[in-house]
Design an enzyme around this catalytic site. Structure first.
Site, mmCIF file in Angstrom:
data_model
loop_
_atom_site.group_PDB
_atom_site.id
_atom_site.type_symbol
_atom_site.label_atom_id
_atom_site.label_comp_id
_atom_site.label_asym_id
_atom_site.label_seq_id
_atom_site.Cartn_x
_atom_site.Cartn_y
_atom_site.Cartn_z
ATOM 1 N N LYS A 32 2.037 2.040 10.253
ATOM 2 C CA LYS A 32 1.799 0.693 9.722
ATOM 3 C C LYS A 32 3.147 0.060 9.411
ATOM 4 O O LYS A 32 3.962 0.634 8.699
ATOM 5 C CB LYS A 32 0.952 0.758 8.449
ATOM 6 C CG LYS A 32 0.720 -0.612 7.804
ATOM 7 C CD LYS A 32 -0.337 -0.552 6.711
ATOM 8 C CE LYS A 32 0.214 -0.307 5.343
ATOM 9 N NZ LYS A 32 0.929 -1.443 4.745
ATOM 10 N N LYS A 61 -1.172 -9.725 7.180
ATOM 11 C CA LYS A 61 -2.172 -10.446 6.366
ATOM 12 C C LYS A 61 -2.092 -11.970 6.534
ATOM 13 O O LYS A 61 -1.827 -12.705 5.572
ATOM 14 C CB LYS A 61 -2.020 -10.094 4.891
ATOM 15 C CG LYS A 61 -2.170 -8.616 4.587
ATOM 16 C CD LYS A 61 -2.138 -8.374 3.078
ATOM 17 C CE LYS A 61 -2.313 -6.922 2.699
ATOM 18 N NZ LYS A 61 -1.183 -6.044 3.054
ATOM 19 N N ASP A 64 -3.796 -18.985 7.056
ATOM 20 C CA ASP A 64 -3.280 -20.346 7.244
ATOM 21 C C ASP A 64 -4.379 -21.145 7.942
ATOM 22 O O ASP A 64 -5.497 -20.639 8.117
ATOM 23 C CB ASP A 64 -1.984 -20.302 8.065
ATOM 24 C CG ASP A 64 -1.045 -21.481 7.762
ATOM 25 O OD1 ASP A 64 -1.543 -22.626 7.642
ATOM 26 O OD2 ASP A 64 0.175 -21.260 7.665
ATOM 27 N N ASN A 67 -5.563 -23.261 13.578
ATOM 28 C CA ASN A 67 -4.677 -23.449 14.720
ATOM 29 C C ASN A 67 -3.392 -22.628 14.583
ATOM 30 O O ASN A 67 -2.921 -22.017 15.545
ATOM 31 C CB ASN A 67 -4.359 -24.946 14.874
ATOM 32 C CG ASN A 67 -3.564 -25.233 16.124
ATOM 33 O OD1 ASN A 67 -3.950 -24.828 17.224
ATOM 34 N ND2 ASN A 67 -2.427 -25.906 15.964
ATOM 35 N N THR A 119 -6.422 -5.460 -3.954
ATOM 36 C CA THR A 119 -6.740 -4.554 -5.069
ATOM 37 C C THR A 119 -5.922 -4.904 -6.315
ATOM 38 O O THR A 119 -6.227 -4.451 -7.411
ATOM 39 C CB THR A 119 -6.479 -3.084 -4.683
ATOM 40 O OG1 THR A 119 -5.253 -3.025 -3.980
ATOM 41 C CG2 THR A 119 -7.596 -2.550 -3.817
ATOM 42 N N GLY A 210 1.043 6.467 2.633
ATOM 43 C CA GLY A 210 2.460 6.118 2.511
ATOM 44 C C GLY A 210 3.250 7.250 1.896
ATOM 45 O O GLY A 210 3.587 8.232 2.562
ATOM 46 N N ARG A 211 3.498 7.126 0.590
ATOM 47 C CA ARG A 211 4.406 8.051 -0.093
ATOM 48 C C ARG A 211 4.065 9.537 0.002
ATOM 49 O O ARG A 211 5.002 10.341 0.063
ATOM 50 C CB ARG A 211 4.583 7.594 -1.551
ATOM 51 C CG ARG A 211 5.443 6.326 -1.627
ATOM 52 C CD ARG A 211 5.234 5.565 -2.900
ATOM 53 N NE ARG A 211 3.894 4.971 -2.958
ATOM 54 C CZ ARG A 211 3.446 4.271 -4.000
ATOM 55 N NH1 ARG A 211 4.215 4.075 -5.038
ATOM 56 N NH2 ARG A 211 2.231 3.755 -3.971
#
Ligand code: C5P
Length: 232
Positions: A32, A61, A64, A67, A119, A210-211
């Site tokens: 990711k 993420k 907008d 278009n 979250t 992740g970590r």
């Protein structure tokens, strides 16, 4: 959908992420890439990691007008990423435009998933700042259903929610779940966590880790432990 472990490569620059990925001489993990790395290193880092044989979830993420999102998704699709995302709060016109933008001339496109409520947003902030009166679970499920009805492939959610998302949006609706920790590892700033094995049991399709991998003494061993527990 194939179950897989996605490593959240939350690094601040090209050298750091490539030094990390150099350790993976065998199986090439699905990775990711988030805003920090993308804004620091640009689209070239996506091409470079892709060329090394990794699948990529580009976690930008988008949110907008339809278009703008459509045209931006067309650019991301050309980067040949495997998965990307947007905010379901952009509503169905934006989500449908995103799919149009992502779809390549041959009809293929990356997996597109939605963020429902972050979250980090509390029910109190939702009510008082966003003027959303419904409960968090109701809001999250409603956003997930809107995403499914707009043609999206899935949502990012807590592994605790994977079962209820599948129950209401269908078993093929993809659940991508962060907040994963080994039974014997540090929780850090995550609040609601689950082990890879438990996430598998509940029905997550992809776990984002992740970590527990990036900060491990032996990241390859930690990654393989995740794969062993989650994919089997
Ligand atoms: O290091 P850790 O395993 O906590 O990393 C989890 C990754 O998933 C991070 O990139 C984090 O931003 C992301 N994420 C999350 N919770 C969400 C959405 C994304 O932890 N609800």
């Amino acid at each position: 959908m194939g179950k897989d472990v996605i490593i959240a490569c939350d690094f601040s620059g090209r050298d750091e992420v490539l030094a990390f990925l150099d350790k993976f001489t065998g199986r090439k993990p699905f990775v990711k890439i988030g805003m920090e790395l993308f804004y620091a290193a640009g689209p070239d880092i996506v091409r470079e990691i892709k060329a090394r044989g990794h699948k990529i979830f580009l976690d930008l993420k988008l949110h907008d007008i339809p278009n703008t999102v459509k045209k931006s998704m067309a650019v991301l699709s050309k980067l040949d990423v495997d998965m990307t995302n947007l905010h379901a709060a952009g509503a169905s016109a934006m989500m449908k435009a995103a799919i149009e933008g992502l779809t390549r001339p041959d009809g293929t496109r990356p997996i597109l998933i939605a963020v429902t409520q972050l979250t980090s947003t509390s029910e109190e902030a939702m009510r008082e700042e966003l003027l959303i009166e419904k409960s968090m679970p109701e809001t999250v499920m409603h956003y997930a259903k809107n995403a499914a009805a707009s043609g999206l492939d899935g949502v990012v959610c807590s592994p605790l929610e994977a079962k209820v998302v599948h129950d209401s949006c269908g078993k093929d609706f993809v659940t991508v779940t962060p907040g994963i920790r080994f039974a014997d590892s540090e929780v850090g700033d995550q609040v609601r966590v689950m082990t890879p094995a438990k996430a598998k049991e509940i029905g997550s399709d992809y776990i984002v880790v992740g970590r527990p991998v990036t900060a491990a003494e032996d990241p390859v061993a930690a990654y393989l432990r995740c794969v062993e527990e989650f994919v089997g």
